[in-house]
Design an enzyme around this catalytic site. Sequence first.
Site, PDB file in Angstrom:
ATOM      1  N   HIS A   1       0.845  -1.201   0.000  1.00  0.00           N
ATOM      2  CA  HIS A   1       0.000   0.000   0.000  1.00  0.00           C
ATOM      3  C   HIS A   1       0.882   1.254   0.000  1.00  0.00           C
ATOM      4  O   HIS A   1       0.628   2.196  -0.743  1.00  0.00           O
ATOM      5  CB  HIS A   1      -0.863   0.049   1.263  1.00  0.00           C
TER       6      HIS A   1
ATOM      7  N   LYS B   1     -16.303  -7.205   4.604  1.00  0.00           N
ATOM      8  CA  LYS B   1     -14.948  -7.736   4.777  1.00  0.00           C
ATOM      9  C   LYS B   1     -14.667  -7.996   6.251  1.00  0.00           C
ATOM     10  O   LYS B   1     -14.275  -7.100   6.994  1.00  0.00           O
ATOM     11  CB  LYS B   1     -13.920  -6.749   4.203  1.00  0.00           C
TER      12      LYS B   1
HETATM   13  P1  ADP Z   1      -5.766  -6.011   0.670  1.00  0.00           P
HETATM   14  O1  ADP Z   1      -6.013  -6.866  -0.536  1.00  0.00           O
HETATM   15  O2  ADP Z   1      -4.334  -5.873   1.019  1.00  0.00           O
HETATM   16  O3  ADP Z   1      -6.700  -6.261   1.831  1.00  0.00           O
HETATM   17  P2  ADP Z   1      -7.065  -3.417   0.317  1.00  0.00           P
HETATM   18  O4  ADP Z   1      -8.496  -3.708   0.241  1.00  0.00           O
HETATM   19  O5  ADP Z   1      -6.622  -2.625   1.498  1.00  0.00           O
HETATM   20  O6  ADP Z   1      -6.102  -4.612   0.163  1.00  0.00           O
HETATM   21  O7  ADP Z   1      -6.559  -2.772  -1.046  1.00  0.00           O
HETATM   22  C1  ADP Z   1      -6.674  -1.460  -1.452  1.00  0.00           C
HETATM   23  C2  ADP Z   1      -6.043  -1.297  -2.802  1.00  0.00           C
HETATM   24  O8  ADP Z   1      -4.637  -1.499  -2.671  1.00  0.00           O
HETATM   25  C3  ADP Z   1      -6.483  -2.281  -3.882  1.00  0.00           C
HETATM   26  O9  ADP Z   1      -6.478  -1.615  -5.120  1.00  0.00           O
HETATM   27  C4  ADP Z   1      -5.414  -3.319  -3.880  1.00  0.00           C
HETATM   28  O10 ADP Z   1      -5.282  -3.927  -5.149  1.00  0.00           O
HETATM   29  C5  ADP Z   1      -4.206  -2.459  -3.589  1.00  0.00           C
HETATM   30  N1  ADP Z   1      -3.133  -3.227  -2.981  1.00  0.00           N
HETATM   31  C6  ADP Z   1      -3.175  -3.985  -1.870  1.00  0.00           C
HETATM   32  N2  ADP Z   1      -1.979  -4.559  -1.628  1.00  0.00           N
HETATM   33  C7  ADP Z   1      -1.159  -4.152  -2.631  1.00  0.00           C
HETATM   34  C8  ADP Z   1       0.192  -4.415  -2.994  1.00  0.00           C
HETATM   35  N3  ADP Z   1       0.937  -5.254  -2.301  1.00  0.00           N
HETATM   36  N4  ADP Z   1       0.671  -3.816  -4.088  1.00  0.00           N
HETATM   37  C9  ADP Z   1      -0.110  -2.992  -4.825  1.00  0.00           C
HETATM   38  N5  ADP Z   1      -1.367  -2.728  -4.579  1.00  0.00           N
HETATM   39  C10 ADP Z   1      -1.909  -3.287  -3.492  1.00  0.00           C
END
Ligand code: ADP
Length: 173
Positions: free
Chosen positions: A19, A43
């Site tokens: 992130h 979730k």
């Molecule tokens: P997670 O799948 O980690 O629970 P979130 O719901 O918090 O993720 O994801 C928010 C956004 O960040 C989404 O677009 C997700 O694809 C992106 N994201 C999550 N982890 C990564 C990562 N390791 N690299 C790039 N983007 C990410």
Amino acid sequence: MKNITAIYPGSFDPVTNGHLDLIRRGSKLFDRLIVGIARNLDKSPALFSMEERKEMLVAMTSDLENVTVDIFEGLLVNYCIEHDANAVLRGIRAVSDYEFELQMALMNRKMEPRVETVFMMPAEQYSYLSSRIVREIAKFGGPLTGLVPTMVEERVRQKIAQNQVTATHSTLL
Ligand code: ADP
């Protein structure tokens, strides 16, 4: 020159280095980036409260002047309009993210054509990283080095230990 405000929505339970990689890339590209923690009832189970997630994100992005962190509820496109945001930032890790992300992006565009979704790829070493994986590894006492910042690692360990104490108490009752 256009003034672009982007929203980076997600659950961030907890924020990972993946992130943060995306937030840094986004902060260079957009004039303003709002990290939006979505109150998502589907979730579950959550590890951290919304406020705790926000606190960690704020601490980890304090050096980025054009980045703010907020909690939001309801439709993302409504939140974008309320905040004059013209872009949504999302991360694509592997091909498996693509189908869901495409569906969301197209649906959001249908509801609100003024908002454009922008996809970014993290550095390769984060392309297998998710908050869910971090929660799983931590639950079984595995190493989180390189996956989350040290401060987040400590908070995760404390939280898991607290949850285990609570679980032991409830089985004793
Ligand atoms: P997670 O799948 O980690 O629970 P979130 O719901 O918090 O993720 O994801 C928010 C956004 O960040 C989404 O677009 C997700 O694809 C992106 N994201 C999550 N982890 C990564 C990562 N390791 N690299 C790039 N983007 C990410």
